[in-house]
Scaffold this active site. Structure first.
Site, mmCIF file in Angstrom:
data_model
loop_
_atom_site.group_PDB
_atom_site.id
_atom_site.type_symbol
_atom_site.label_atom_id
_atom_site.label_comp_id
_atom_site.label_asym_id
_atom_site.label_seq_id
_atom_site.Cartn_x
_atom_site.Cartn_y
_atom_site.Cartn_z
ATOM 1 N N HIS A 93 14.555 -0.856 23.709
ATOM 2 C CA HIS A 93 15.044 0.375 23.073
ATOM 3 C C HIS A 93 15.259 1.437 24.163
ATOM 4 O O HIS A 93 14.482 1.516 25.117
ATOM 5 C CB HIS A 93 14.034 0.862 22.025
ATOM 6 C CG HIS A 93 14.587 1.950 21.162
ATOM 7 N ND1 HIS A 93 14.661 3.257 21.587
ATOM 8 C CD2 HIS A 93 15.131 1.930 19.920
ATOM 9 C CE1 HIS A 93 15.216 3.993 20.634
ATOM 10 N NE2 HIS A 93 15.516 3.210 19.611
ATOM 11 N N GLU A 163 23.205 0.423 20.348
ATOM 12 C CA GLU A 163 22.807 1.796 20.030
ATOM 13 C C GLU A 163 23.253 2.732 21.157
ATOM 14 O O GLU A 163 22.535 2.856 22.165
ATOM 15 C CB GLU A 163 21.287 1.886 19.904
ATOM 16 C CG GLU A 163 20.700 1.028 18.818
ATOM 17 C CD GLU A 163 19.347 1.574 18.389
ATOM 18 O OE1 GLU A 163 19.248 2.006 17.239
ATOM 19 O OE2 GLU A 163 18.411 1.603 19.201
HETATM 20 C C1 PEP Z 1 16.802 4.359 16.862
HETATM 21 O O1 PEP Z 1 16.049 5.037 17.545
HETATM 22 O O2 PEP Z 1 16.787 3.109 16.956
HETATM 23 C C2 PEP Z 1 17.704 5.044 15.970
HETATM 24 C C3 PEP Z 1 18.746 4.399 15.532
HETATM 25 O O3 PEP Z 1 17.384 6.332 15.648
HETATM 26 P P1 PEP Z 1 18.147 7.314 14.631
HETATM 27 O O4 PEP Z 1 18.605 6.494 13.455
HETATM 28 O O5 PEP Z 1 17.128 8.335 14.256
HETATM 29 O O6 PEP Z 1 19.320 7.859 15.370
#
Ligand code: PEP
Length: 240
Positions: A93, A163
């Site tokens: 992450h 992400e």
């Molecule tokens: C995450 O940290 O994996 C994430 C997607 O956070 P958020 O949905 O709060 O942006």
């Protein structure tokens, strides 16, 4: 072709109390997850044991050690997670990469260990804002993946979560067209499930549901809000 869908909740260090977790679970007692979809909660480690069989959730860890056992104060092993019914583990992450300086070679060791304990790693990748602005996101992710996916890794038991770092917790997301193009480019090159994460809420989940190459979502803050999380699950599965 990968048909299964995944909705993964990354609770980070958000739920402060045991009672908050109990309230969340009682909200979902009679909720059935849609067919063909895994709804997976990754709570803080101490709260894993609060999950019983009274709901449809599967469990995951938010991280695991790159060591299998021994004198490593504060670490939690992949095997320990598997003992508490976890079947998945988030690895790499961006908050781990940023705040705990995790590099791709460390993440690779974690992936191998997790798989050896029967866990499915959810490998998180994502680019910083400058790379997005230069339109080099896909090349950046290819590099992260090539430095992580070694020959020791079983590619039939791993999920990738895209992400963008700038989308996490910011309320910003790439456009639907950008996510669609990313998922298509990814599937042209990798035969792996691909999830999107970054500021997903129920509305964004509906928007992303129609993207055929997308296998699911990874959700931070919104996944701690029971009503919103339920909407996300059903909006994405098309059963709303
Ligand atoms: C995450 O940290 O994996 C994430 C997607 O956070 P958020 O949905 O709060 O942006």
């Amino acid at each position: 072709m990968i048909d299964r869908k995944y909705i993964i909740a990354n609770w980070k260090m958000y739920p402060i109390t045991v009672n908050e977790v109990r309230d969340f679970l009682s909200f979902f007692t009679d909720v059935k997850c849609p067919q063909g979809l895994d709804a997976i909660i990754c709570p803080p480690f101490p709260y894993l044991s609060l999950f019983d069989q009274s709901n449809c959730f599967k469990l995951g860890g938010q991280n695991c050690s790159d060591k299998d056992k021994g004198a490593f104060t504060g670490e939690v092993s992949a095997f320990m997670l598997s003992q508490l019914r976890a079947q998945f583990v988030l690895l790499g992450h961006s908050e781990r990469r940023m705040h705990y300086h995790e590099a791709n070679d460390t993440i690779k060791r974690k992936v191998v260990l997790a798989q050896s304990c029967g866990l499915t790693p959810v490998l998180c990748v994502g680019e910083p804002i400058e790379v997005y602005q230069e339109k080099k996101s896909f090349a950046y992710i290819q590099q992260q993946l090539s430095e992580t996916l070694s020959s020791e890794i079983d590619l039939t038991k791993i999920i990738v979560a895209y992400e963008p770092i700038w989308a996490i917790g910011s309320g910003l997301t790439p456009t639907k067209e950008e996510i669609k193009a990313f998922a298509k480019a990814f599937k042209d090159e990798y035969d792996l499930p691909i999830l999107y994460g970054g500021s997903v809420n129920a509305e964004v989940a509906s928007m992303l549901a129609a993207i055929e190459n997308l296998n699911g979502l990874l959700i931070g803050w919104a996944s701690t809000q029971p009503d919103e999380f339920k909407k996300i699950i059903f909006n994405f599965s098309g059963n709303n």
